[in-house]
Design a protein around this motif. Structure first.
Motif, PDB file in Angstrom:
ATOM      1  N   ARG A   1       0.840  -1.118  -0.141  1.00  0.00           N
ATOM      2  CA  ARG A   1       0.130  -0.013  -0.036  1.00  0.00           C
ATOM      3  C   ARG A   1       0.895   1.549   0.011  1.00  0.00           C
ATOM      4  NH1 ARG A   1      -3.869  -2.594   4.406  1.00  0.00           N
ATOM      5  NH2 ARG A   1      -5.202  -4.098   3.161  1.00  0.00           N
ATOM      6  N   ILE A   2       2.005   1.375   0.785  1.00  0.00           N
ATOM      7  CA  ILE A   2       3.026   2.329   0.755  1.00  0.00           C
ATOM      8  C   ILE A   2       3.537   2.439  -0.522  1.00  0.00           C
ATOM      9  CG2 ILE A   2       5.061   3.173   1.713  1.00  0.00           C
ATOM     10  CD1 ILE A   2       4.295   1.882   4.335  1.00  0.00           C
TER      11      ILE A   2
ATOM     12  N   GLN B   1       1.945   1.928  -3.525  1.00  0.00           N
ATOM     13  CA  GLN B   1       1.185   2.352  -4.161  1.00  0.00           C
ATOM     14  C   GLN B   1       1.050   3.957  -3.938  1.00  0.00           C
ATOM     15  OE1 GLN B   1      -1.120   0.807  -6.756  1.00  0.00           O
ATOM     16  NE2 GLN B   1      -1.161   3.205  -7.088  1.00  0.00           N
ATOM     17  N   TYR B   2       1.131   4.219  -2.741  1.00  0.00           N
ATOM     18  CA  TYR B   2       1.128   5.830  -2.400  1.00  0.00           C
ATOM     19  C   TYR B   2       2.072   6.531  -3.018  1.00  0.00           C
ATOM     20  CZ  TYR B   2       2.989   9.250   0.595  1.00  0.00           C
ATOM     21  OH  TYR B   2       3.626  10.556   1.260  1.00  0.00           O
TER      22      TYR B   2
ATOM     23  N   ASP C   1       1.363   6.637  -6.753  1.00  0.00           N
ATOM     24  CA  ASP C   1       0.160   7.628  -6.790  1.00  0.00           C
ATOM     25  C   ASP C   1       0.764   9.142  -7.106  1.00  0.00           C
ATOM     26  OD1 ASP C   1      -1.691   5.834  -6.816  1.00  0.00           O
ATOM     27  OD2 ASP C   1      -2.258   6.132  -4.700  1.00  0.00           O
TER      28      ASP C   1
ATOM     29  N   ILE D   1      -3.831   6.029   3.261  1.00  0.00           N
ATOM     30  CA  ILE D   1      -2.592   5.547   2.634  1.00  0.00           C
ATOM     31  C   ILE D   1      -2.339   4.083   3.245  1.00  0.00           C
ATOM     32  CG2 ILE D   1      -0.254   5.634   2.654  1.00  0.00           C
ATOM     33  CD1 ILE D   1      -0.314   8.572   3.013  1.00  0.00           C
TER      34      ILE D   1
ATOM     35  N   TYR E   1      -8.562   8.593  -0.929  1.00  0.00           N
ATOM     36  CA  TYR E   1      -7.956   9.730  -0.367  1.00  0.00           C
ATOM     37  C   TYR E   1      -9.422  10.560  -0.027  1.00  0.00           C
ATOM     38  CZ  TYR E   1      -3.161   8.482  -1.747  1.00  0.00           C
ATOM     39  OH  TYR E   1      -2.086   7.651  -2.182  1.00  0.00           O
TER      40      TYR E   1
ATOM     41  N   ALA F   1      -2.896  11.917  -7.478  1.00  0.00           N
ATOM     42  CA  ALA F   1      -3.027  10.857  -6.589  1.00  0.00           C
ATOM     43  C   ALA F   1      -4.466  10.818  -6.375  1.00  0.00           C
ATOM     44  CB  ALA F   1      -2.226  11.007  -5.357  1.00  0.00           C
TER      45      ALA F   1
ATOM     46  N   ARG G   1      -6.746   7.389  -7.812  1.00  0.00           N
ATOM     47  CA  ARG G   1      -7.309   6.635  -6.707  1.00  0.00           C
ATOM     48  C   ARG G   1      -8.866   6.390  -6.603  1.00  0.00           C
ATOM     49  NH1 ARG G   1      -4.498   4.843  -0.887  1.00  0.00           N
ATOM     50  NH2 ARG G   1      -2.608   4.704  -2.432  1.00  0.00           N
TER      51      ARG G   1
END
Length: 594
Positions: A357-358, A360-361, A364, A407, A413, A443, A447
């Motif tokens: 997930r980080i 992907q952050y 983004d 995140i 978001y 981002a 998302r």
């Protein structure tokens, strides 16, 4: 679940020998009073270490006979065993006599039958001071430390010179007394079932120890679990008997949390939240996690960047796919709330899940940017660019927690993030769409549409996309092109259309853009370089070919696409200018060689 996770972390650190066992706490001592066997003061040892202008207490493992070890009440009757602040040791200030009597009473209550000569010497010292205040004069009038001790805040313990241990708190009788614990018949106890472990018939803790280190809480500490008013109680239960937790478990989870808050490698600040994190067993992700989110240190700006690159690479190579696929990782966000601590967010997952997930952050937020910009943006840098005047204290507290939570969960978001960045762009006429703001909009939009699938939406790329299907994206490009034409036709303008018309153009383009298109003919006539005029006309033709009409009003997401189109086109001008300069330099060099 939170307290259970902390309790398990305590067990892990205890097995590693890096946390105090039951009955003890990690604390700091400033001064050691050295006594003889008769209880007379021989000397004072200053244990403090200097760090710049700051004095740091020497770490000690101290006996904790109750929950007052980190926070005293106003009664003056809750002294610690053989150590405390100078106000208790010397009976200073308000209720000074009560404090000194409490020091003596605590020794008698816990160690009254001891034959240890060191403990007896400390009791004599305190008793003689209670009977004759002049007995303390040698300490309180000490030429170097007297004034500091008289202030009453420094922590003090004892060493008896003829005994073998470093401090009297390490006497064998002290450890034995603590092992007997609070189950002694001298203490009123209530038995119950611990909500954390499920263990039955355990002594329930009435008031949990305090937690220190959560930013902006009171300096004496605060609590996660607390019932201090009648309106909070139910079924005639008082204090923490409303949520029964065993005395041992309460002590352990607080020790674990205080240790995390005291460890800069496992703590970071996000907005107003103090974030701590840990793995169920030792893992390198614990050491790297803070670097992935915090602003790099000025003396080591590349440290965080290297860790982020290592994270991204490790995911590509599958380094987190084996043991890290089952190793649980906990993330806890704590926010101040008067004397209590609020849970801002709580995330549990495997190391592999969090790492993905980080990753992907960071993907983004990848966007084309000037070389002076950081390669990766920290959470603080993103949030501060949304705050009024770009100041940390103006970061909306709830927004920081929501952003971090999205995140870590891999969810869209929060819309408040998009609202905040658009509002900040409109209120910042000089900078408008800075790279970090453009990255945030990209981002958010990608998302959002990834989560709420839309077949008509094409993800925003890192850089200019002349084939993007959104008309609004190209309207943003058009505004950037018109601004560039004005800049080149009138160098040195105090204010361009960016300062004057951006806010209107991104909300109601049909009102502003037609007028600006008419004015552009005037600006083009002022440009001397005809080749440049042809280039601009070609660009305008390409952009207008993708716009059927100017909308009367743009939604929030469309305002974001406008901003991205504007930013991408501006960056393209910058990139093209660098290429032109490079080509011209190469031609000049070739001509000189010929």
């Amino acid at each position: 679940m939170i307290l259970l996770g902390l309790n398990e972390y305590y067990d892990r650190k205890l097995a590693e020998g890096s946390i105090a066992g039951d009955g003890w706490i990690e604390g700091g001592i400033d001064f050691l009073l050295e006594l003889d066997l008769e209880g007379r003061l021989c000397s004072i040892a200053d244990l403090r270490e200097r760090s710049g202008n700051k004095a740091i207490s020497h770490p000690f493992r101290l006996p904790n006979i109750g929950n007052q070890a980190l926070k005293h009440s106003n009664s003056g009757s809750d002294a610690n065993l053989l150590w405390d602040n100078a106000a208790f040791v010397f009976g200073l200030g308000n209720k000074g006599a009560l404090k000194l009597e409490s020091m003596i009473r605590t020794i008698d209550q816990w160690l009254g039958t001891t034959n240890d000569p060191g403990i007896q010497a400390v009791r004599r010292f305190l008793q003689q001071g209670l009977e004759d205040r002049c007995h303390f004069e040698r300490a309180l009038s000490h030429p170097e430390y007297g004034e500091i001790l008289q202030e009453g805040r420094v922590k003090v313990t004892f060493r008896v010179l003829q005994t073998p241990y470093q401090s009297v708190v390490y006497a064998p009788d002290v450890a034995a007394a603590l092992e007997r614990g609070l189950n002694s018949e001298n203490f009123e106890t209530i038995l119950g079932t611990c909500l954390v472990t499920g263990e039955q018939n355990v002594v329930v803790e009435a008031t949990h120890p305090v937690i220190k280190g959560v930013r902006n809480t009171q300096s004496s500490g605060a609590s996660i679990v607390s019932f201090n008013k009648d309106s909070f109680n139910s079924y005639s239960k008082t204090q923490n008997f409303n949520a029964p937790i065993g005395k041992t478990v309460a002590s352990r989870y607080v020790k674990a949390l205080n240790a995390l808050l005291d460890n800069s490698k496992q703590r970071l600040i996000v907005g107003d939240a103090s974030v701590v994190f840990w793995a169920e067993r030792q893992h390198g992700f614990e050491n790297d996690f803070a670097f992935l989110f915090q602003e790099p240190a000025k003396d080591s700006p590349d440290a965080g960047t290297e860790r982020i690159k290592a994270l991204l690479e490790s995911i590509h190579t599958g380094a987190y796919a084996e043991d890290s696929g089952t190793t649980r990782f906990y993330i806890l966000g704590l926010a101040p709330n008067m004397a209590r601590i609020a849970i801002r967010f709580w995330q549990v997952g495997t190391v592999a899940e969090h790492a993905g997930r980080i990753k992907q952050y960071f993907e983004d937020f990848a966007i084309v940017k000037p070389p002076t910009e950081p390669e990766f943006y920290s959470v603080w840098r993103i949030l501060v660019n949304l705050a009024i005047q770009d100041k940390t204290e103006n970061i909306p507290p709830n927004l920081a927690g929501q952003f971090m939570n999205s995140i870590l969960e891999g969810t869209p978001y929060p819309i408040t993030l998009l609202q905040a960045v658009l509002r900040r762009i409109r209120s910042d006429p000089e900078k408008r769409v800075k790279p970090v703001r453009a990255a945030l909009i990209k981002a958010y939009l990608n998302r959002y549409h990834r989560f709420y699938s839309d077949s008509t939406y094409k993800e925003v790329e890192r850089e200019l996309d002349t084939n993007h299907p959104s008309e609004v994206y190209h309207i943003g490009r058009l505004f950037a092109a018109l601004e560039k034409i004005q800049e080149e036709s009138s160098p040195g303008l105090n204010a361009t259309i960016r300062e004057r018309f951006y806010g209107s153009a991104c909300m109601t383009p049909n009102i502003v853009l037609p007028t600006l298109l008419r004015l552009k003919n005037h600006h083009l006539k002022k440009i001397d370089r005809k080749g440049r005029v042809v280039t601009f006309e070609g660009l305008l033709g390409e952009i207008m070919g993708k716009i059927k009409a100017f909308p009367a009003h743009l939604s929030l997401n469309e305002q974001g696409l406008f901003a991205i189109g504007y930013y991408h086109q501006r960056q393209e001008f910058f990139t093209s200018k660098k290429k032109e300069d490079s080509d011209a330099s190469l031609q000049n060099k070739t001509g000189e060689e010929d």
